[in-house]
Design a protein around this motif. Structure first.
Motif, PDB file in Angstrom:
ATOM      1  N   LYS A  10       0.841  -1.208   0.000  1.00 22.27           N
ATOM      2  CA  LYS A  10       0.000   0.000   0.000  1.00 22.27           C
ATOM      3  C   LYS A  10       0.872   1.253   0.000  1.00 22.27           C
ATOM      4  CE  LYS A  10      -0.720   0.565   4.985  1.00 22.27           C
ATOM      5  NZ  LYS A  10       0.524  -0.064   5.364  1.00 22.27           N
ATOM      6  N   ASP A  11       2.103   1.132   0.511  1.00 20.30           N
ATOM      7  CA  ASP A  11       3.015   2.275   0.500  1.00 20.30           C
ATOM      8  C   ASP A  11       3.310   2.732  -0.929  1.00 20.30           C
ATOM      9  OD1 ASP A  11       3.069   2.073   3.225  1.00 20.30           O
ATOM     10  OD2 ASP A  11       5.007   1.046   3.307  1.00 20.30           O
ATOM     11  N   LEU A  12       3.336   1.782  -1.856  1.00 18.79           N
ATOM     12  CA  LEU A  12       3.546   2.149  -3.261  1.00 18.79           C
ATOM     13  C   LEU A  12       2.423   3.056  -3.746  1.00 18.79           C
ATOM     14  CD1 LEU A  12       4.640  -1.329  -4.660  1.00 18.79           C
ATOM     15  CD2 LEU A  12       6.104   0.631  -4.138  1.00 18.79           C
ATOM     16  N   TYR A  13       1.201   2.732  -3.346  1.00 24.03           N
ATOM     17  CA  TYR A  13       0.052   3.544  -3.727  1.00 24.03           C
ATOM     18  C   TYR A  13       0.198   4.962  -3.179  1.00 24.03           C
ATOM     19  CZ  TYR A  13      -4.698   5.331  -3.989  1.00 24.03           C
ATOM     20  OH  TYR A  13      -5.792   6.111  -4.239  1.00 24.03           O
ATOM     21  N   TYR A  14       0.491   5.063  -1.869  1.00 24.81           N
ATOM     22  CA  TYR A  14       0.579   6.377  -1.236  1.00 24.81           C
ATOM     23  C   TYR A  14       1.829   7.156  -1.653  1.00 24.81           C
ATOM     24  CZ  TYR A  14      -3.311   4.955   1.663  1.00 24.81           C
ATOM     25  OH  TYR A  14      -4.538   4.543   2.092  1.00 24.81           O
ATOM     26  N   THR A  15       2.801   6.461  -2.225  1.00 24.04           N
ATOM     27  CA  THR A  15       4.022   7.126  -2.655  1.00 24.04           C
ATOM     28  C   THR A  15       3.951   7.574  -4.110  1.00 24.04           C
ATOM     29  OG1 THR A  15       5.295   5.788  -1.113  1.00 24.04           O
ATOM     30  CG2 THR A  15       6.524   6.881  -2.849  1.00 24.04           C
ATOM     31  N   TYR A  16       3.472   6.692  -4.971  1.00 22.50           N
ATOM     32  CA  TYR A  16       3.574   6.964  -6.405  1.00 22.50           C
ATOM     33  C   TYR A  16       2.241   7.250  -7.095  1.00 22.50           C
ATOM     34  CZ  TYR A  16       8.203   5.235  -5.503  1.00 22.50           C
ATOM     35  OH  TYR A  16       9.463   5.068  -4.977  1.00 22.50           O
ATOM     36  N   ILE A  17       1.171   6.586  -6.685  1.00 20.88           N
ATOM     37  CA  ILE A  17      -0.102   6.754  -7.375  1.00 20.88           C
ATOM     38  C   ILE A  17      -0.891   7.918  -6.791  1.00 20.88           C
ATOM     39  CG2 ILE A  17      -2.288   5.624  -7.954  1.00 20.88           C
ATOM     40  CD1 ILE A  17      -0.665   2.946  -7.824  1.00 20.88           C
ATOM     41  N   SER A  18      -1.011   7.950  -5.483  1.00 15.87           N
ATOM     42  CA  SER A  18      -1.727   9.024  -4.798  1.00 15.87           C
ATOM     43  C   SER A  18      -0.834   9.560  -3.684  1.00 15.87           C
ATOM     44  CB  SER A  18      -3.034   8.478  -4.220  1.00 15.87           C
ATOM     45  OG  SER A  18      -3.684   9.480  -3.489  1.00 15.87           O
ATOM     46  N   PRO A  19       0.208  10.314  -4.066  1.00 15.26           N
ATOM     47  CA  PRO A  19       1.200  10.732  -3.074  1.00 15.26           C
ATOM     48  C   PRO A  19       0.574  11.548  -1.938  1.00 15.26           C
ATOM     49  CG  PRO A  19       1.854  11.404  -5.303  1.00 15.26           C
ATOM     50  CD  PRO A  19       0.469  10.861  -5.374  1.00 15.26           C
ATOM     51  N   SER A  20       0.595  10.971  -0.734  1.00 16.62           N
ATOM     52  CA  SER A  20       0.012  11.667   0.402  1.00 16.62           C
ATOM     53  C   SER A  20       1.043  11.977   1.483  1.00 16.62           C
ATOM     54  CB  SER A  20      -1.136  10.853   0.995  1.00 16.62           C
ATOM     55  OG  SER A  20      -0.649   9.633   1.501  1.00 16.62           O
ATOM     56  N   ILE A  21       2.257  11.399   1.342  1.00 12.83           N
ATOM     57  CA  ILE A  21       3.316  11.692   2.307  1.00 12.83           C
ATOM     58  C   ILE A  21       4.640  11.936   1.583  1.00 12.83           C
ATOM     59  CG2 ILE A  21       2.274  10.503   4.275  1.00 12.83           C
ATOM     60  CD1 ILE A  21       4.105   8.108   3.667  1.00 12.83           C
ATOM     61  N   ASP A  22       4.562  12.485   0.377  1.00  9.20           N
ATOM     62  CA  ASP A  22       5.762  12.634  -0.439  1.00  9.20           C
ATOM     63  C   ASP A  22       6.533  13.929  -0.196  1.00  9.20           C
ATOM     64  OD1 ASP A  22       3.755  14.132  -1.562  1.00  9.20           O
ATOM     65  OD2 ASP A  22       4.371  13.752  -3.634  1.00  9.20           O
ATOM     66  N   THR A  23       6.094  14.745   0.731  1.00  7.89           N
ATOM     67  CA  THR A  23       6.844  15.954   1.098  1.00  7.89           C
ATOM     68  C   THR A  23       6.927  15.999   2.615  1.00  7.89           C
ATOM     69  OG1 THR A  23       4.903  17.388   1.330  1.00  7.89           O
ATOM     70  CG2 THR A  23       5.892  17.214  -0.895  1.00  7.89           C
ATOM     71  N   PRO A  24       7.905  16.706   3.155  1.00  6.17           N
ATOM     72  CA  PRO A  24       7.990  16.805   4.623  1.00  6.17           C
ATOM     73  C   PRO A  24       6.708  17.370   5.243  1.00  6.17           C
ATOM     74  CG  PRO A  24      10.029  17.581   3.636  1.00  6.17           C
ATOM     75  CD  PRO A  24       9.063  17.329   2.506  1.00  6.17           C
ATOM     76  N   GLU A  25       6.074  18.308   4.568  1.00 10.82           N
ATOM     77  CA  GLU A  25       4.855  18.912   5.099  1.00 10.82           C
ATOM     78  C   GLU A  25       3.712  17.889   5.158  1.00 10.82           C
ATOM     79  OE1 GLU A  25       7.688  21.660   3.648  1.00 10.82           O
ATOM     80  OE2 GLU A  25       6.584  20.214   2.426  1.00 10.82           O
ATOM     81  N   LYS A  26       3.547  17.139   4.084  1.00  5.39           N
ATOM     82  CA  LYS A  26       2.503  16.116   4.061  1.00  5.39           C
ATOM     83  C   LYS A  26       2.793  15.029   5.099  1.00  5.39           C
ATOM     84  CE  LYS A  26       1.268  16.456  -0.857  1.00  5.39           C
ATOM     85  NZ  LYS A  26       1.286  15.685  -2.125  1.00  5.39           N
ATOM     86  N   PHE A  27       4.070  14.675   5.226  1.00  7.43           N
ATOM     87  CA  PHE A  27       4.451  13.660   6.203  1.00  7.43           C
ATOM     88  C   PHE A  27       4.115  14.131   7.616  1.00  7.43           C
ATOM     89  CE2 PHE A  27       7.202  11.407   9.094  1.00  7.43           C
ATOM     90  CZ  PHE A  27       7.122  10.105   8.643  1.00  7.43           C
ATOM     91  N   GLU A  28       4.472  15.378   7.926  1.00 13.09           N
ATOM     92  CA  GLU A  28       4.192  15.926   9.263  1.00 13.09           C
ATOM     93  C   GLU A  28       2.696  15.949   9.550  1.00 13.09           C
ATOM     94  OE1 GLU A  28       6.041  16.552  11.902  1.00 13.09           O
ATOM     95  OE2 GLU A  28       7.785  15.912  10.747  1.00 13.09           O
ATOM     96  N   ALA A  29       1.912  16.255   8.541  1.00 15.19           N
ATOM     97  CA  ALA A  29       0.452  16.303   8.729  1.00 15.19           C
ATOM     98  C   ALA A  29      -0.107  14.927   9.094  1.00 15.19           C
ATOM     99  CB  ALA A  29      -0.221  16.836   7.468  1.00 15.19           C
ATOM    100  N   LYS A  30       0.561  13.863   8.669  1.00  7.90           N
ATOM    101  CA  LYS A  30       0.077  12.501   8.940  1.00  7.90           C
ATOM    102  C   LYS A  30       0.910  11.771   9.987  1.00  7.90           C
ATOM    103  CE  LYS A  30      -2.408  11.755   4.786  1.00  7.90           C
ATOM    104  NZ  LYS A  30      -3.097  10.759   4.063  1.00  7.90           N
ATOM    105  N   ARG A  31       1.928  12.436  10.530  1.00  6.32           N
ATOM    106  CA  ARG A  31       2.840  11.785  11.477  1.00  6.32           C
ATOM    107  C   ARG A  31       2.092  11.158  12.650  1.00  6.32           C
ATOM    108  NH1 ARG A  31       8.289  11.945  13.113  1.00  6.32           N
ATOM    109  NH2 ARG A  31       8.817  13.558  11.614  1.00  6.32           N
ATOM    110  N   ALA A  32       1.215  11.900  13.311  1.00  7.40           N
ATOM    111  CA  ALA A  32       0.513  11.384  14.490  1.00  7.40           C
ATOM    112  C   ALA A  32      -0.329  10.162  14.130  1.00  7.40           C
ATOM    113  CB  ALA A  32      -0.350  12.472  15.113  1.00  7.40           C
ATOM    114  N   HIS A  33      -1.053  10.243  13.037  1.00 10.17           N
ATOM    115  CA  HIS A  33      -1.905   9.126  12.602  1.00 10.17           C
ATOM    116  C   HIS A  33      -1.059   7.875  12.345  1.00 10.17           C
ATOM    117  CE1 HIS A  33      -5.063   6.928  10.556  1.00 10.17           C
ATOM    118  NE2 HIS A  33      -4.251   6.773   9.536  1.00 10.17           N
ATOM    119  N   MET A  34       0.050   8.037  11.619  1.00  7.04           N
ATOM    120  CA  MET A  34       0.909   6.893  11.308  1.00  7.04           C
ATOM    121  C   MET A  34       1.532   6.326  12.580  1.00  7.04           C
ATOM    122  SD  MET A  34       2.679   7.920   7.652  1.00  7.04           S
ATOM    123  CE  MET A  34       3.482   9.385   8.279  1.00  7.04           C
TER     124      MET A  34
END
Length: 196
Positions: free
Chosen positions: A96-120
């Motif tokens: 599923k990481d491939l999906y979130y990385t390449y198809i629907s990038p949701s954590i591909d920038t530091p800002e996006k990653f920080e926004a999802k850090r707590a959830h992850m």
């Protein structure tokens, strides 16, 4: 049935050839599968994805990266089971990481990653709570810890945690990664316990 056996015996070379081909295929599949599992469990593979590069930077210099003993934990030591069956299942789930990385990038920038850090982080904490911090215990075994090398405070806390049925992640978190905003494991699990 006898006719079937006679046909098989009559074509024994074909049957033997088929069995040899099946054996070669199984061995090749096993070797290539083992290679894929080993390769995808290396630190180099883990940090090759863009979204992990800045996450990996915060791991550098932590106690799991460098310490007085020289024993070093890499990504898969903490994030992937070590037994064959659970390891394969974890690798399948990780696609599923491939999906979130390449198809629907949701954590591909530091800002996006920080926004999802707590959830992850909370997902990882829940998983570790459910499996009694199994990956921690791959290296940190109770029966191999010398209490004489622990501070009095650590001895008391470990004893109390054992009595209360707590697991490693409830106290030892944000060791290799920054602590996210929001509730930590203690608050997360105490809230879950009080829900109807």
């Amino acid at each position: 049935m006898r006719q079937f056996i006679k046909k098989i015996l009559h074509h024994w070379k074909l049957v033997l050839g088929g069995l040899v081909a099946l054996f070669v295929f199984a061995v090749s599949f096993g070797i290539s599968g083992a290679y894929v599992l080993a390769h995808t469990s290396t630190e180099e593979f883990c940090v090759s994805c863009h979204e992990m590069s800045y996450n990996f930077a915060e791991y550098k210099g932590t106690i799991h990266d460098s310490n007085r003993t020289g024993v070093r934990a890499i990504c898969t030591d903490c994030h992937v089971p070590h037994e064959p069956g659970p390891l394969v299942w974890a690798k399948i789930k990780a696609t599923k990481d491939l999906y979130y990385t390449y198809i629907s990038p949701s954590i591909d920038t530091p800002e996006k990653f920080e926004a999802k850090r707590a959830h992850m982080a909370q997902n990882i904490w829940r998983e570790m709570k459910a499996n009694d911090s199994h990956t921690c215990r791959s290296c940190h075994r109770d029966d191999k810890m010398d209490p004489n090398l622990q501070s009095e405070r650590a001895k008391l806390r470990h004893a109390r945690a054992k009595l209360e049925g707590k697991t490693c992640i409830e106290c030892h978190f944000a060791i290799a990664h920054k602590e996210p905003e929001g509730p930590g494991p203690a608050e997360l699990f105490s809230n879950a316990a009080t829900r109807p």
